[in-house]
Design a protein around this motif. Structure first.
Motif, PDB file in Angstrom:
ATOM      1  N   GLY A  97      -5.686 -45.112 -51.105  1.00  0.00           N
ATOM      2  CA  GLY A  97      -5.979 -45.916 -51.623  1.00  0.00           C
ATOM      3  C   GLY A  97      -5.206 -47.237 -51.178  1.00  0.00           C
ATOM      4  N   ASP A  98      -3.861 -47.332 -52.153  1.00  0.00           N
ATOM      5  CA  ASP A  98      -2.748 -48.607 -51.397  1.00  0.00           C
ATOM      6  C   ASP A  98      -1.601 -47.766 -51.550  1.00  0.00           C
ATOM      7  OD1 ASP A  98      -3.432 -50.996 -51.840  1.00  0.00           O
ATOM      8  OD2 ASP A  98      -3.938 -50.984 -53.462  1.00  0.00           O
ATOM      9  N   GLY A  99      -1.685 -46.459 -51.624  1.00  0.00           N
ATOM     10  CA  GLY A  99      -0.822 -45.313 -51.683  1.00  0.00           C
ATOM     11  C   GLY A  99      -0.672 -44.049 -52.609  1.00  0.00           C
ATOM     12  N   SER A 100      -0.333 -43.184 -51.451  1.00  0.00           N
ATOM     13  CA  SER A 100      -0.996 -41.541 -52.481  1.00  0.00           C
ATOM     14  C   SER A 100       0.064 -41.031 -53.688  1.00  0.00           C
ATOM     15  CB  SER A 100      -0.725 -40.842 -51.554  1.00  0.00           C
ATOM     16  OG  SER A 100       0.424 -40.361 -50.914  1.00  0.00           O
ATOM     17  N   GLY A 101       1.379 -42.418 -53.624  1.00  0.00           N
ATOM     18  CA  GLY A 101       2.381 -42.318 -54.076  1.00  0.00           C
ATOM     19  C   GLY A 101       3.308 -39.946 -53.762  1.00  0.00           C
ATOM     20  N   TYR A 102       2.313 -39.255 -53.133  1.00  0.00           N
ATOM     21  CA  TYR A 102       3.327 -38.495 -52.282  1.00  0.00           C
ATOM     22  C   TYR A 102       3.257 -37.217 -53.593  1.00  0.00           C
ATOM     23  CZ  TYR A 102       4.688 -40.873 -49.379  1.00  0.00           C
ATOM     24  OH  TYR A 102       4.984 -41.985 -47.807  1.00  0.00           O
ATOM     25  N   PHE A 110      -0.572 -34.733 -51.734  1.00  0.00           N
ATOM     26  CA  PHE A 110      -0.307 -35.459 -50.664  1.00  0.00           C
ATOM     27  C   PHE A 110       1.646 -35.136 -50.889  1.00  0.00           C
ATOM     28  CE2 PHE A 110      -3.409 -37.638 -52.297  1.00  0.00           C
ATOM     29  CZ  PHE A 110      -4.278 -37.885 -51.242  1.00  0.00           C
ATOM     30  N   GLY A 111       1.871 -34.317 -51.938  1.00  0.00           N
ATOM     31  CA  GLY A 111       3.714 -33.629 -51.398  1.00  0.00           C
ATOM     32  C   GLY A 111       3.909 -32.338 -50.619  1.00  0.00           C
ATOM     33  N   ARG A 112       2.497 -30.919 -50.663  1.00  0.00           N
ATOM     34  CA  ARG A 112       2.944 -30.069 -49.838  1.00  0.00           C
ATOM     35  C   ARG A 112       2.575 -30.738 -48.050  1.00  0.00           C
ATOM     36  NH1 ARG A 112       0.102 -25.072 -52.130  1.00  0.00           N
ATOM     37  NH2 ARG A 112       1.175 -24.516 -51.039  1.00  0.00           N
TER      38      ARG A 112
END
Length: 268
Positions: A97-102, A110-112
């Motif tokens: 998207g516009d950003g995964s947000g981690y 997306f954090g791992r």
């Protein structure tokens, strides 16, 4: 278990300005992820610390280098002896998207990707960091949110974390992205930075800053107040400036000093 199914590394013949590019396929993204890496030359070591910088919405792995000149800031400070040499890793957020947000959502973590895969890929493919045992995390805006959240969620991974102009509550993502905030929510996700910090006793050293003309400054001030009331050690600073690359380019030096110079002062 093998971490990456495939890896690609840029050819040194075509690299410039100390920048290398890495692409790996990882199960955490259910596909490929990119990392832009700056490696200082001439040190002949295999244990350089790794600093990971997270970009904001709309961006990718090239932003910190080609919009903020992060590699040149690092090279200048290293050459001047202000900070020790280190490897700078600038990954994509996973390009959702516009950003995964981690954050973990839509079957991807997306954090791992940041806290496990990026570090492992750098150690695997950058000889100067093969034996690295020091990790630091920084970021801007959505990447500031990722920095603070991941410091609270994976405190054993990083020695210190420093964020600029941070989103501090998931609801603030709605100011920047097209996707609804509900798309980021998983059942057991802790959304707000302060709630992660309250649940963790062994946090890395923490620092964050914000421009006084930034639309996110009220959220940063609130987080500073909440951390102070909870007696959680941290550094918070405000400077002139808004939500813009000129601010982040200028204040990256504060993060790098916090990682390396302030650490030495604390140990004296």
């Amino acid at each position: 278990m093998k971490r990456f199914r495939t890896t690609e590394l840029s050819d040194p013949r075509f690299e410039a300005d100390g920048l290398r590019f890495i692409t790996v396929k990882t199960r955490h993204l259910r596909g490929r992820g990119d990392i832009c890496v700056f490696v200082p030359s001439g040190y002949g070591r295999t244990d350089l610390p790794v600093v990971t910088l997270l970009h904001g919405v709309y961006g990718s792995c090239w932003c910190w280098a080609l919009k903020g000149g992060a590699h040149r800031t690092a090279a200048r400070m290293i050459a001047a002896g202000e900070i020790p040499p280190f490897v700078l890793a600038m990954p994509s957020d996973g390009l959702w998207g516009d950003g995964s947000g981690y954050l973990p959502h839509h079957g991807r973590d997306f954090g791992r990707w940041i806290c496990e895969d990026v570090i492992d890929a750098v150690r695997l493919l950058v000889p100067e960091a093969k034996n690295s045992r020091e990790n630091y995390l920084g970021g801007l805006s959505m990447g500031g949110y990722g920095t603070l959240r991941l410091a609270g969620e994976y405190p054993a991974v990083y020695q210190a974390a420093s964020a600029h102009s941070s989103i501090t509550r998931l609801e603030e993502m709605a100011r920047f992205v097209e996707e609804p905030v509900s798309d980021y929510r998983e059942t057991d996700t802790i959304e707000d930075v302060i709630d992660l910090f309250r649940n963790e006793q062994n946090l890395p050293r923490l620092r964050f800053d914000c421009g006084i003309e930034d639309e996110l400054v009220s959220g940063n001030r609130l987080l500073h107040q909440q951390l102070t009331e909870a007696r959680i050690d941290h550094v918070y600073e405000e400077f002139s400036g808004g939500h813009e690359w000129s601010y982040w380019e200028e204040h990256l030096v504060d993060s790098l000093r916090f990682f390396f110079v302030d650490e030495e002062l604390d140990s004296d």
